[in-house]
Design an enzyme around this catalytic site. Structure first.
Site, PDB file in Angstrom:
ATOM      1  N   THR A 131      -1.043   4.382   1.853  1.00  0.00           N
ATOM      2  CA  THR A 131      -2.019   5.133   1.072  1.00  0.00           C
ATOM      3  C   THR A 131      -3.243   5.369   1.948  1.00  0.00           C
ATOM      4  OG1 THR A 131      -3.249   5.203  -1.007  1.00  0.00           O
ATOM      5  CG2 THR A 131      -3.222   3.118   0.144  1.00  0.00           C
ATOM      6  N   ALA A 176       1.084  -0.685  -6.625  1.00  0.00           N
ATOM      7  CA  ALA A 176       0.574   0.155  -7.713  1.00  0.00           C
ATOM      8  C   ALA A 176       0.464  -0.634  -9.015  1.00  0.00           C
ATOM      9  CB  ALA A 176       1.480   1.373  -7.897  1.00  0.00           C
TER      10      ALA A 176
END
Length: 271
Positions: A69, A117
């Site tokens: 990310t 996540a």
């Protein structure tokens, strides 16, 4: 863990007396967590620790999660800019291109997601609940420092248990703009610029060349947008869209959501 998932997992072992043992992943000589039948019962049921992976030397090691990310936040004279990508990966597999990596804790607080996540989403939503409880009890909004400390204290209790989280808590309170980095080890750092994730080094390169305290709102937004774009261009684990937020004295504002392919064409034409 549900029984059906245990029975279907690679960590279950069923063996019968007086029969050829039927093994499914883990041998009876390996220590495990679960149920052991007494001799003569005819059935042995062993479940190995699902959070560890045993090697040939018999030592259990934690599962290595692969993360990807790029998240960025920085302070300037008009508040805080938060910029993130939207790609979720599972190793080299792109699981999603539309993940919302900015969690809106309350109208004056934002949190970013990097790492697992599920961990980020759960703990930051729990933080949002705790911030609301604080507000109801004390009749005032929680400060950015206190919110980040709450999060750090909560995850510190689970240190070493496999959590994966690297978040930035950004907001505005009576002291002005606030920016803190908090991770799953319980670390908490106050600063003016943070980039977290596999593409953070590329984002830092853009920020080092363009960050100034006297940036206008438009210039700061463009700097954050370009930093995330450059990270997605160089880092295969970042991509999707660039989501941009501006935190100011009136709360946070969602500035833009732009596809990195469109940004690539835009910056290519400007070059």
């Amino acid at each position: 863990m549900a029984l059906a998932s245990v029975l279907n997992s690679d960590c279950a072992d069923f063996s019968f007396d007086k029969c050829q043992p039927f093994t499914h992943g883990c041998g009876p000589e390996q220590s495990g967590v679960g149920f052991d039948a007494t001799p003569g019962d005819g059935l042995s049921f062993l479940v190995k620790n699902p959070l560890g992976a045993g090697d040939e030397d018999g030592v259990e090691r934690k599962i290595e999660f692969l993360h990807g990310t790029t998240t960025l936040a920085f302070k300037f004279q008009h508040g805080v800019i938060v910029a993130v990508d939207s790609r979720a990966t599972a190793g080299s597999y792109i699981a999603s291109q539309t993940v919302k990596k900015v969690i809106e804790i309350n109208p004056y607080l934002l949190g970013t997601m990097a790492g697992g996540a599920a961990d980020c989403s759960f703990w930051e939503r729990l933080l949002a609940r705790q911030c609301r409880i604080y507000e109801l009890r004390n009749k005032e909004r929680i400060s950015v420092a206190a919110a980040s400390k709450l999060l750090a204290n909560m995850v510190y209790q689970y240190k070493g248990m496999g959590l994966s989280m690297g978040t930035m808590v950004c907001g505005w309170d009576k002291r002005g703009p606030g920016l803190y980095y908090v991770d799953s080890e319980g670390n908490r750092v106050c600063g003016d610029l943070f980039a977290v994730g596999s593409g953070s080094m590329y984002a830092y390169g853009v920020m080092d060349s363009g960050l100034r305290q006297d940036l206008s709102v438009e210039e700061a937004c463009e700097l954050g947008r370009r930093a995330i774009y450059q990270a997605t261009y160089r880092d295969a684990y970042s991509g999707g869209q660039v989501n941009l937020y501006h935190v100011h004295s009136e709360g946070w504002t969602r500035v833009s959501q732009e596809d990195v392919l469109m940004l690539h064409q835009q910056y290519k034409d400007q070059a």
